[in-house]
Design an enzyme around this catalytic site. Structure first.
Site, PDB file in Angstrom:
ATOM      1  N   SER A 134       4.142   1.517   7.751  1.00  0.00           N
ATOM      2  CA  SER A 134       4.060   0.526   7.183  1.00  0.00           C
ATOM      3  C   SER A 134       5.081  -0.081   6.575  1.00  0.00           C
ATOM      4  O   SER A 134       6.008   1.110   6.276  1.00  0.00           O
ATOM      5  CB  SER A 134       3.009   2.157   6.240  1.00  0.00           C
ATOM      6  OG  SER A 134       1.587   1.074   6.607  1.00  0.00           O
ATOM      7  N   GLY A 135       5.117  -1.084   5.889  1.00  0.00           N
ATOM      8  CA  GLY A 135       5.925  -1.942   5.433  1.00  0.00           C
ATOM      9  C   GLY A 135       7.915  -2.215   6.450  1.00  0.00           C
ATOM     10  O   GLY A 135       8.434  -3.113   5.839  1.00  0.00           O
TER      11      GLY A 135
ATOM     12  N   HIS B 227       0.887  -1.706   0.242  1.00  0.00           N
ATOM     13  CA  HIS B 227      -0.197  -0.050   0.268  1.00  0.00           C
ATOM     14  C   HIS B 227       1.084   1.131  -0.146  1.00  0.00           C
ATOM     15  O   HIS B 227       0.472   2.165  -0.571  1.00  0.00           O
ATOM     16  CB  HIS B 227      -1.191  -0.125   1.489  1.00  0.00           C
ATOM     17  CG  HIS B 227      -0.653   0.270   2.437  1.00  0.00           C
ATOM     18  ND1 HIS B 227      -0.039  -0.587   2.993  1.00  0.00           N
ATOM     19  CD2 HIS B 227      -0.017   1.744   2.784  1.00  0.00           C
ATOM     20  CE1 HIS B 227       0.531   0.069   4.119  1.00  0.00           C
ATOM     21  NE2 HIS B 227      -0.245   1.033   4.172  1.00  0.00           N
TER      22      HIS B 227
ATOM     23  N   ASP C 293      -0.758  -7.768   1.381  1.00  0.00           N
ATOM     24  CA  ASP C 293      -0.146  -6.379   1.637  1.00  0.00           C
ATOM     25  C   ASP C 293       1.591  -6.106   1.556  1.00  0.00           C
ATOM     26  O   ASP C 293       2.050  -5.893   2.954  1.00  0.00           O
ATOM     27  CB  ASP C 293      -0.684  -5.141   2.827  1.00  0.00           C
ATOM     28  CG  ASP C 293      -0.307  -3.447   2.522  1.00  0.00           C
ATOM     29  OD1 ASP C 293       0.010  -3.815   1.504  1.00  0.00           O
ATOM     30  OD2 ASP C 293      -0.448  -2.879   3.991  1.00  0.00           O
TER      31      ASP C 293
ATOM     32  N   GLY D 238       3.421   5.773   9.222  1.00  0.00           N
ATOM     33  CA  GLY D 238       4.146   5.670   8.923  1.00  0.00           C
ATOM     34  C   GLY D 238       5.589   4.955   9.059  1.00  0.00           C
ATOM     35  O   GLY D 238       6.163   4.602   8.624  1.00  0.00           O
TER      36      GLY D 238
HETATM   37  N1  ARG Z   1      -0.862   2.439   7.324  1.00  0.00           N
HETATM   38  C1  ARG Z   1      -0.051   2.962   8.114  1.00  0.00           C
HETATM   39  C2  ARG Z   1       1.114   3.217   7.457  1.00  0.00           C
HETATM   40  O1  ARG Z   1       1.501   3.595   6.266  1.00  0.00           O
HETATM   41  C3  ARG Z   1       0.527   1.389   9.409  1.00  0.00           C
HETATM   42  C4  ARG Z   1      -0.986   1.615  10.488  1.00  0.00           C
HETATM   43  C5  ARG Z   1      -0.748   0.516  11.599  1.00  0.00           C
HETATM   44  N2  ARG Z   1      -1.213   0.895  12.574  1.00  0.00           N
HETATM   45  C6  ARG Z   1      -1.609  -0.137  13.559  1.00  0.00           C
HETATM   46  N3  ARG Z   1      -2.952   0.554  14.360  1.00  0.00           N
HETATM   47  N4  ARG Z   1      -1.255  -0.371  13.598  1.00  0.00           N
HETATM   48  O2  ARG Z   1       1.997   4.062   8.059  1.00  0.00           O
END
Ligand code: ARG
Length: 872
Positions: A822-823, A673, A728, A820
């Site tokens: 993510s990944g 994503h 993802d 932030g």
């Molecule tokens: N989608 C988020 C990102 O782009 C990560 C979110 C993770 N959230 C969580 N509650 N663990 O960084």
């Protein structure tokens, strides 16, 4: 008989000689000499004895015949006397050899000569002043030992190794030769701290007043050193300057193998020393024979004055600063291995001795800490803080960081270093805690004994209104204030659970544990012990002799670990420790040769399970360069080199956006994503991204060790669904391969059958927001979270969880990844200490909310695809 007797004697003597044990040989010979036999049997031929006792002319046949019976008697007599002699010889051997056994023992000690003044020349062991005082001390020791019955007769010699100020402290070792049965008594006699006044005696021995005379058995490994000066150094701190020293050859060549090195560090009188290891990399600590650096608060290597023992590799941010109680330190290095490590670099300087520590604290609030915090507090110190807040208020003390660990005492016994407050002693390593008083005064006492120091504590004191200690809030028994609505909600918010005691459970959605806690109903029978006493999992279990699958099914025990997925979710085949080649299923590990194992997670666990060894191939991953990481000092900042596979992805003009992990020199794993195009930005374009490897602080991207890489291509999973976030995951190829270093290393990828069981603790890392709706972190953050079982995960986030997703976090909230992150990887410490990537940060509802754990892409589910695309 005669023959064999002679042969026995011969062999007896010869045999011992062959053993090369000269002590035994000489003893045996001595016995023979005393018996007048003088090795004769062996010098002659085997008939020597018969010839020797015959005395008859051989040609007189008649006589020989006639004297036949007498000859018999003589022979019997000879054999007899022989046996007798052997017995006596044996007894003598026993007497001399065993009854006279002595053990050599060396003690290291110090003593204080109170009626002498220190001269600079005493620092130099070749000066005439040193030699003269040393010989007097030796005389004095001899005299002193002679007055102790258990010491005097066994004392061999003493040697003075150094002097230091105060008035004059002499460091020495004394050698004894003691009968084994007296060993303990001698140890005890030596360890008694003595005060002696020696009257002036003959031969220039002046009157000496000696105090603190004490000595301890020396570490036998140090003994060798006393004869060898090739790795011995003496350094004196000058003024305010910092003096540097290193292990020989540092950092370009490894320190010597099988060496004994020592550094004598001194400061001026009335100063103390601050010693810091700036870089520390010696062979890893394993067992008794590892390489070892020891710092002594003395110039004698006496174990009870050891401040610290170090081995292994410390991360550069680990605090390795130590303070002395006097103006001396002795640093020793003992190497027992041939391992090649660079060793250490250290610096030291002197500073004035603290006149006192502690004191009166009388503001409404304030902070205080152990001396020299966060350096290791000095040994042998006592501090008392008297805290007094305004009369109408009460006082409490919050220990924010607390490290008073002594490796040699049972946890919690507080017999060595401790903090005493309200009559209670605290020691060891503790997370934040509060001690309150129900008056306006409180006294905090800190004690450090003469060995092993730690970084100590950082505390604050606060005053509060005794009638209303937590305005508008609930007060835990520990004094902490928490929100009122957290009381009796099933979550322990107070460190002592006091918010969850004496509650009435809400029958519609809560379950009452045996220990009276109320827990959400849907936690019952979820295979996690939520009550703490297991009562939420009772009655859910399967009948005796059967096995419970993760999905709740009960199976006959015999179906567990039989290589077949009888549960339907693989849980009966997940953690079999008996390694059998079984028929291959989705749940069995497949070796390269096609054979399958029913052992759980066998890859890179340090044991060769596949007959072709393929489970231990390609295991150069998942290890850090530093064996010792800094302990958390405030917040959850990661340490340098702690997560060397963590990558920061910057999008052109936007800075850090996503995390990623390094899996090989060429490949990164991230979340799909992160690379979805938006109208204003083409995130799928690999030229828009820069990857930073070996990064800790976002504001120091040009720091040494950080590697900046462009991407060659981005492969997002073909099944990625940008609505559900299923699959993802993305793979990023680096334009140029990464160079592995202490801060850049790959993480291990788990096999597609690898199981990360519910309840397992896993680390999540990233530079994401530190609060929901907050801002990103500059320093890489780390948090420990737990795998949540899939059924609970599906119940908490209904209709949103696919088999590629895994909930990890705390249902109580508080620790989570966020925007932030993510990944970025989920790092799971597996068998053998290797770190495997369990997941990729994917999504969540808000951040760190209750009942809303983070959701992660399961790596085992996409493992085959990663292999297909990258070959890794
Ligand atoms: N989608 C988020 C990102 O782009 C990560 C979110 C993770 N959230 C969580 N509650 N663990 O960084």
């Amino acid at each position: 008989m005669g023959h064999s007797g002679a042969l026995l004697q011969c062999q007896h003597l010869g045999g011992r000689g062959i053993q090369g044990n000269s002590f035994k040989v000489s003893l045996v010979f001595r016995v023979q000499d005393q018996l007048g036999l003088r090795r004769r049997p062996c010098l002659k031929n085997m008939n020597g004895f018969e010839e020797g006792v015959e005395f008859l002319p051989v040609n007189n046949a008649k006589q020989v015949e006639k004297r036949g019976p007498r000859r018999w008697v003589v022979m019997v007599a000879v054999v007899f006397s022989f046996l007798l002699l052997s017995l006596m010889a044996g007894l003598l051997v026993w007497h001399f050899h065993y009854r006279n056994v002595r053990i050599q023992k060396v003690f290291n000690g110090h003593l204080r000569i109170t009626n002498e003044n220190f001269l600079d020349a005493y620092e130099n062991s070749t000066s005439t002043e040193f030699i003269s005082l040393a010989s007097q001390v030796k005389e004095a020791l001899k005299l002193m030992y002679s007055e102790v019955p258990v010491l005097g007769p066994y004392h061999k010699k003493s040697t003075v190794t150094a002097f230091s100020e105060g008035s004059v402290i002499a460091y020495y070792w004394s050698e004894f030769s003691i009968p084994p049965h007296l060993e303990e008594e001698v140890d005890r006699a030596m360890a008694v701290e003595r005060v002696v006044t020696l009257p002036p005696r003959a031969r220039a021995l002046k009157s000496f007043v000696l105090t603190s005379v004490v000595a301890f058995p020396i570490d036998p490994r140090m003994l060798q050193r006393t004869q060898d000066n090739s790795c011995s150094f003496a350094l004196h701190a000058r003024g305010r300057t910092v003096t540097r020293f290193t292990t020989p050859g540092f950092p370009n060549s490894p320190y010597p193998a099988h060496a004994r090195c020592q550094w004598v560090l001194r400061g001026d009188a009335d100063s103390v020393l601050s010693l810091t290891f700036r870089s520390f990399d010696v062979a890893p600590c394993d067992g008794h024979d590892s390489d070892l650096v020891t710092v002594y608060d003395s110039l004698s290597p006496m174990e009870p004055h050891a401040v610290v023992r170090l081995c292994g590799t410390f991360s550069p941010s680990y605090n390795l600063t130590f303070l002395s109680s006097q103006n001396v330190f002795l640093v020793t290095l003992i190497t027992n291995t041939d391992r090649r490590h660079p060793g250490f670099e250290a610096t030291f300087f002197q500073l004035p001795k603290m006149s006192s520590c502690g004191g009166l604290l009388s503001e409404a609030q304030g902070t205080f800490s152990s001396p020299y915090y966060p350096g290791h507090y000095p040994p042998n110190i006592n501090c008392t803080w008297n805290i007094k807040v305004p009369n109408n208020r009460n006082v409490k003390v919050r220990f924010k960081l607390f490290y008073l660990v002594d490796p040699n005492i049972p946890v919690g016994s507080c017999t060595k270093d401790y903090v005493e407050i309200n009559g209670e002693k605290f020691c060891g390593e503790r997370s934040q805690f509060v001690v309150s008083s129900n008056s306006s005064k409180i006294t905090v006492h800190f004690h450090s004994d003469h060995s092993y120091t730690d970084t100590g504590f950082l505390a604050e004191y606060l005053s509060y209104d005794s009638n209303d200690p937590c305005p508008g809030m609930f007060m835990c028994k520990t004094g902490r204030c928490i929100r009122k609505d957290l009381r009796c909600d099933g979550w322990a918010d107070c460190p002592d659970y006091s918010d969850e005691r004496h509650c009435r459970c809400n029958a519609t959605h809560q379950f009452m544990c045996k220990n009276q806690f109320c827990k959400p109903l849907f936690w019952v029978c979820d295979s996690v012990n939520d009550c703490g006493d297991g009562s939420d999992e009772e009655g859910c279990s399967c009948p005796a002799g059967s096995f419970k699958c993760s999905n709740g099914k009960c199976l006959p025990q015999s179906q567990q670990c039989n290589g077949k997925d009888d549960c339907g979710d693989g849980s009966d085949e997940a953690s079999c420790d008996n390694v059998n080649a079984v028929s291959c299923t989705k749940y069995t590990y497949r070796c390269q040769n096609g054979l399958c194992l029913n052992k759980g997670n066998p890859e890179c666990d340090g044991k060769k399970d596949c007959s072709d060894g393929s489970d231990e191939k390609n295991c150069d991953c998942g290890l850090r360069s530093f064996t010792k990481q800094a302990r958390v000092v405030g917040g959850t900042n990661a340490d340098e080199g702690e997560w060397p596979w963590q990558v920061s992805l910057h999008a052109l003009g936007q800075g850090h956006l996503c995390g990623a992990s390094l899996i090989s020199p060429d490949w990164l794993v991230s979340a799909a994503h992160c690379f979805q195009d938006e109208t204003i930005f083409k995130y799928s374009d690999h030229t828009m991204w820069t990857a930073f490897l070996g990064l800790l602080d976002q504001s120091k991207r040009s720091a040494s060790g950080v590697q900046e890489h462009k991407l060659k291509r981005i492969i997002t999973h073909p099944s990625f669904n940008d609505f559900t976030f299923d699959y993802d995951i993305a793979l990023l190829e680096l334009e140029k391969p990464a160079e592995y270093s202490t801060v850049v290393r790959p993480i291990c990828l788990p096999d597609n059958t690898h199981v990360f069981p519910a309840g397992k603790a896993i680390w999540v890392t990233g530079w994401g927001h530190t609060k929901e709706g907050g801002t990103g972190a500059l320093i890489l953050q780390k948090g420990e979270i737990r795998v949540i079982n899939q059924t609970t995960c599906e119940e908490l986030l209904p209709q949103q969880i696919t088999p590629r997703m895994m909930c990890v976090g705390f249902l109580s909230g508080g620790v989570d990844s966020c925007q932030g992150d993510s990944g970025g990887p989920l790092s799971s410490v597996e068998k053998d200490g290797r770190i495997f990537q369990a997941g990729v940060v994917s999504w969540g509802e808000g951040c760190a909310q209750r009942n809303k754990p983070g959701v992660y892409t399961r790596i085992p589910e996409v493992r085959d695809w990663i292999k297909e695309q990258t070959g890794v």
